[in-house]
Design a protein around this motif. Sequence first.
Motif, PDB file in Angstrom:
ATOM      1  N   ARG A 105       0.490  -0.896  -0.043  1.00 28.39           N
ATOM      2  CA  ARG A 105      -0.031  -0.125   0.149  1.00 28.39           C
ATOM      3  C   ARG A 105       0.598   1.190  -0.212  1.00 28.39           C
ATOM      4  O   ARG A 105       1.700   1.141   1.183  1.00 28.39           O
ATOM      5  N   LEU A 147      -1.879   5.829   2.985  1.00 32.39           N
ATOM      6  CA  LEU A 147      -2.790   5.795   4.195  1.00 32.39           C
ATOM      7  C   LEU A 147      -3.462   6.491   5.259  1.00 32.39           C
ATOM      8  O   LEU A 147      -3.282   7.831   4.497  1.00 32.39           O
ATOM      9  N   ALA A 164      -5.793   2.012   8.635  1.00 30.86           N
ATOM     10  CA  ALA A 164      -4.891   1.702   8.312  1.00 30.86           C
ATOM     11  C   ALA A 164      -3.844   0.840   9.694  1.00 30.86           C
ATOM     12  O   ALA A 164      -3.650   1.792  11.016  1.00 30.86           O
TER      13      ALA A 164
END
Length: 379
Positions: A99, A102, A106
């Motif tokens: 990823r 965020l 998260a």
Amino acid sequence: MEKTLTNARIVLGDEVITGSVHVKDGAIVGLDTAPSSVTQAEDMEGDFLIPGLVELHTDHLENHYMPRPKVQWNPIAAVCAHDAQVSTSGITTVFDALRVGLDEDADVTGHDMRRLADAIEAGVARGRLRADHFIHLRCEVSAANCMEMFQLFDGDPRVRLASLMDHSPGQRQFASLDAYAVYYKGKMRMTDAEFTAFCEKRLKESATYSDKNRKAVAEVARERGIVLASHDDATRDHVEEAVDLGIRVAEFPTTVEAARASKEQGLAVLMGAPNVVRGGSHSGNVSARDLAERGLLDILSSDYIPFSMIQSAFFLGEVVEEVSLPQAVAMVTRNPAAAAGLDDRGEIALGKRADLVRVRVEEHIPIVRCVWREGRRVA
């Protein structure tokens, strides 16, 4: 190193033949439609022999790194566990999704993602890993820190794919606010008032950052030769925007309209293998089987269940009359390899890498019996 695999049902690009495959120095050097006379040939006992699977989008590595909320595992151990699971599922080339961008839901940071990338690199350098690993950056363009995190991977040659995502409510994957509420209220245990404020915040962030970050990531990707993918396109306008940005892969289009527009524009349409196996999207969007019936499906990805990839390849032809076994296998081998620019693998053909999987089908489930990467058995 030389080896011969004989008495196999070999899945080629457009047909299945019974015969033998000859391997030398990691490459396929011969194909025969007869039993081999080589003394040391390995008898496949009539099992299928297919190319090693090429996985473009798996979120599974993070599950090994953070197996429970607020529990972080050693990144080297997490990568090794993930690698073992994908390779024994027949995946010989994997793009590990990390990823970038965020928000408050998260449980990881950008530095966690970088640690995982470093663990992948160390695993490759020290010969710890069975599959061939690349990195896919999942860029949440609506996040304020998207580009800051993207820069953590500056110059990393293992980054070969980046997808542009916006998971704000009322559009794309979450066009249905009911589905968005089920996902986020359940995940974050929010009250109705908290959920309303959360949606308003997400929408404001999307309006502020999405367009700017999409263009910035796309520009860097073009400069570095990184393949770009769109994510959850729902309309023709979304697809037109993707084409303008240089997108080559349409990940998880949510409607038939978007999938058809993507195909018309020459994009490879990717859907989740769990969608095929389950018979529909967990978010209530278009069915991958429906797209396959319409000739609008090119690539299948395991997404969140590594074994679903090979399972869907052998299952799709059973439930969709328009798709043959070679066509379904191509969706998890040749087509993703081509989309990622990996022209040395993805099919059983002379000169290609000897990435091979021996499969026996029992009770409609493909059982992975052996996996070879460049002619060396890894599972």
